[in-house]
Design an enzyme around this catalytic site. Structure first.
Site, PDB file in Angstrom:
ATOM      1  CG  HIS A 133     -37.187 -13.805  59.722  1.00 49.61           C
ATOM      2  ND1 HIS A 133     -37.929 -13.315  58.671  1.00 49.61           N
ATOM      3  CD2 HIS A 133     -36.400 -14.782  59.198  1.00 49.61           C
ATOM      4  CE1 HIS A 133     -37.608 -13.978  57.562  1.00 49.61           C
ATOM      5  NE2 HIS A 133     -36.677 -14.873  57.855  1.00 49.61           N
ATOM      6  CD  GLU A 134     -33.387 -16.215  60.524  1.00 52.72           C
ATOM      7  OE1 GLU A 134     -33.983 -17.251  60.170  1.00 52.72           O
ATOM      8  OE2 GLU A 134     -32.836 -15.454  59.707  1.00 52.72           O
ATOM      9  CB  ILE A 135     -37.461 -17.654  67.186  1.00 55.46           C
ATOM     10  CG1 ILE A 135     -36.077 -17.510  67.842  1.00 55.46           C
ATOM     11  CG2 ILE A 135     -38.420 -18.439  68.082  1.00 55.46           C
ATOM     12  CD1 ILE A 135     -36.049 -16.653  69.101  1.00 55.46           C
TER      13      ILE A 135
END
Length: 165
Positions: A133-135
């Protein structure tokens, strides 16, 4: 150490690719600490520098009280399992709404710590979902873009309603 303002969807800066960190210094450590404090205040379990308008590839996750917060600088997925899982996701930039997203069940990432040391980490379950999600966010891919157009439009309408209330 400062709680920063979180960008709200549909701020166009959330769709920009973050730049790699090239200098590992006190300013980077301060940014990581600001991200942690901002995430806790939101509240959330993950945040990126782009969430606060800083176009750098920095992620902070705090998923488990026993594990503590972790900072990932310039993270990249280097392997992903063929097995997939469905997980409910949301964002500090879109509070009050969430939906199910399909992600790899396990991933291996390469990243640098705040001192610039190269690290690798293999994760599964929630941590693997958060890494992906964050990448994605660092690459300018906001999580709702992984939904079908119909689900995305419905979620945006719910967010607009929640934001008005």
């Amino acid at each position: 150490m400062t709680i920063r303002t979180i960008l709200r969807y549909p701020d166009p800066r959330l769709a920009l690719q973050a730049q790699p960190v090239t200098v590992f210094d006190g300013a980077l450590r301060e940014l990581a600490q600001d991200l942690l404090e901002t995430m806790h205040a939101a509240p959330g379990i993950g945040i990126t520098a782009p969430h606060i308008g800083v176009s750098l590839r920095v992620v902070v996750l705090d998923l488990d009280a026993n594990d503590g917060a972790r900072t990932y600088v310039n993270p990249e997925i280097i392997w992903a399992s063929p097995e997939m899982i469905l997980h409910r996701e949301g964002s500090v930039s879109m509070p009050g709404v969430n939906d199910d997203i399909t992600r790899h069940a396990r991933v291996r990432i390469s990243y640098r710590d705040v001192d610039g040391n190269l690290q690798t980490e293999e994760s599964e379950g929630l941590r693997a979902v958060c890494h992906q999600h964050e990448i994605d966010q660092l690459g300018g891919l906001f999580w709702i873009m992984r939904l079908s157009r119909l689900k995305r439009e419905r979620l945006i309408k719910r967010f607009e309603k929640v934001s008005r209330d």
